[in-house]
Design a protein around this motif. Structure first.
Motif, PDB file in Angstrom:
ATOM      1  N   ARG A 117       1.765  -1.611  -9.084  1.00  0.00           N
ATOM      2  CA  ARG A 117       2.330  -1.090  -7.794  1.00  0.00           C
ATOM      3  C   ARG A 117       1.521  -0.623  -6.704  1.00  0.00           C
ATOM      4  NH1 ARG A 117       3.708   3.397  -5.606  1.00  0.00           N
ATOM      5  NH2 ARG A 117       3.390   4.748  -7.493  1.00  0.00           N
ATOM      6  N   LEU A 118       0.709   0.133  -6.938  1.00  0.00           N
ATOM      7  CA  LEU A 118      -0.381   0.538  -6.032  1.00  0.00           C
ATOM      8  C   LEU A 118      -1.174  -0.587  -5.569  1.00  0.00           C
ATOM      9  CD1 LEU A 118      -1.213   4.040  -7.604  1.00  0.00           C
ATOM     10  CD2 LEU A 118      -0.145   3.664  -5.708  1.00  0.00           C
ATOM     11  N   GLU A 120      -0.379  -3.779  -5.527  1.00  0.00           N
ATOM     12  CA  GLU A 120       0.427  -4.596  -4.667  1.00  0.00           C
ATOM     13  C   GLU A 120       0.497  -4.061  -3.122  1.00  0.00           C
ATOM     14  OE1 GLU A 120       2.228  -7.658  -3.301  1.00  0.00           O
ATOM     15  OE2 GLU A 120       1.154  -7.721  -5.164  1.00  0.00           O
ATOM     16  N   GLU A 121       0.872  -2.722  -3.297  1.00  0.00           N
ATOM     17  CA  GLU A 121       0.810  -2.127  -2.090  1.00  0.00           C
ATOM     18  C   GLU A 121      -0.368  -2.299  -1.008  1.00  0.00           C
ATOM     19  OE1 GLU A 121       2.364   1.928  -1.936  1.00  0.00           O
ATOM     20  OE2 GLU A 121       3.676   1.438  -3.524  1.00  0.00           O
ATOM     21  N   GLN A 124      -0.796  -5.783   0.379  1.00  0.00           N
ATOM     22  CA  GLN A 124       0.045  -6.041   1.520  1.00  0.00           C
ATOM     23  C   GLN A 124       0.005  -5.492   2.871  1.00  0.00           C
ATOM     24  OE1 GLN A 124       4.154  -5.429   0.482  1.00  0.00           O
ATOM     25  NE2 GLN A 124       4.096  -6.375  -1.106  1.00  0.00           N
ATOM     26  N   ARG A 131      -3.686   3.507   5.489  1.00  0.00           N
ATOM     27  CA  ARG A 131      -2.965   4.194   4.324  1.00  0.00           C
ATOM     28  C   ARG A 131      -3.625   3.635   3.009  1.00  0.00           C
ATOM     29  NH1 ARG A 131       3.088   1.448   5.368  1.00  0.00           N
ATOM     30  NH2 ARG A 131       1.412  -0.109   6.353  1.00  0.00           N
ATOM     31  N   TYR A 132      -4.376   2.549   3.282  1.00  0.00           N
ATOM     32  CA  TYR A 132      -5.151   2.036   2.127  1.00  0.00           C
ATOM     33  C   TYR A 132      -6.066   3.123   1.479  1.00  0.00           C
ATOM     34  CZ  TYR A 132      -8.610  -0.877  -0.406  1.00  0.00           C
ATOM     35  OH  TYR A 132      -9.265  -1.277  -1.563  1.00  0.00           O
ATOM     36  N   LEU A 135      -3.833   5.259  -0.817  1.00  0.00           N
ATOM     37  CA  LEU A 135      -3.342   4.395  -2.133  1.00  0.00           C
ATOM     38  C   LEU A 135      -4.636   4.169  -3.181  1.00  0.00           C
ATOM     39  CD1 LEU A 135      -1.124   1.937  -0.034  1.00  0.00           C
ATOM     40  CD2 LEU A 135      -0.516   3.485  -1.827  1.00  0.00           C
TER      41      LEU A 135
END
Length: 212
Positions: A117-118, A120-121, A124, A131-132, A135
């Motif tokens: 999930r992380l 994939e975030e 995108q 925000r990278y 994450l």
């Protein structure tokens, strides 16, 4: 007294050990920022101890490189250098590849799903999305945590604290995401050697200092 990581009671050998652990955690979390001048009297009152264990703790933390002592100013929190060094990357590569190999036989499907999930975030996000960094930090610390080694986790927190904003690399974020995917595949397979190799390559083979 409870550990900030586990919530479990922790027994300290001495008051000095307790104060060392508390001040170290405050530095790691940023509660005591870089360049902050520490006052023994204030810390002694906060921790409900005399100034002697505080003074001894500061000397020990100075030997760890977290504080710097001055005859006039006393002790202050060390200020990080302007940027990471090749040594930072080498230490991080060795420790993190070890963490990945330790995590491979222990990590569960829920954690694998969290890593996917992380990643994939991150996939995108635009290259300049702030925000990278958070994450990416969360991604790597999921792996550290599943190594189930409190010492390794503590060392990685100290190392990432020394790299303000996280490690800086001269590769695209999409390249990082692709490398993360290889790490996830190795962890999913429970392959400790492959997880270690993929992690080491992720950090060292395309990790370079950002230069002006």
């Amino acid at each position: 007294m409870s550990s900030p990581d586990s919530g479990q009671p922790v027994s300290f050998v001495s008051k000095t050990d307790m104060v060392v652990a508390l001040i170290r955690e405050m530095i790691i979390t940023g509660e005591l920022p870089e360049g902050k001048q520490l006052r023994q009297r204030d810390l002694a009152a906060r921790f409900q101890v005399s100034q002697t264990p505080v003074r001894e703790a500061m000397r020990r933390l100075e030997s760890e490189g977290l504080l710097v002592g001055d005859a006039h100013r006393g002790f202050t929190v060390v200020e990080a250098e302007l940027g990471p060094t090749e040594e930072n990357f080498l230490i991080r590569a060795v420790l993190e590849s070890l963490g990945a190999s330790m995590a491979a036989p222990k990590i569960n499907q829920e954690a694998i799903a969290t890593l996917e999930r992380l990643n994939e975030e991150m996939r995108q996000l635009a290259e300049d999305d702030p925000r990278y960094a958070e994450l990416n930090r969360e991604f790597h610390f999921v792996i550290y945590e599943h190594a189930h080694s409190p010492l390794l986790l503590s060392l990685m927190r100290l190392l990432w604290h020394s790299l303000r904003g996280g490690p800086k690399v001269a590769r695209t974020r999409q390249e990082s995401v692709a490398q993360h995917a290889k790490i996830i595949d190795a962890l999913r397979a429970g392959n400790a050697d492959a997880a270690s190799t993929a992690t080491y390559q992720h950090i060292m083979h395309v990790s370079h200092l950002d230069r002006p």
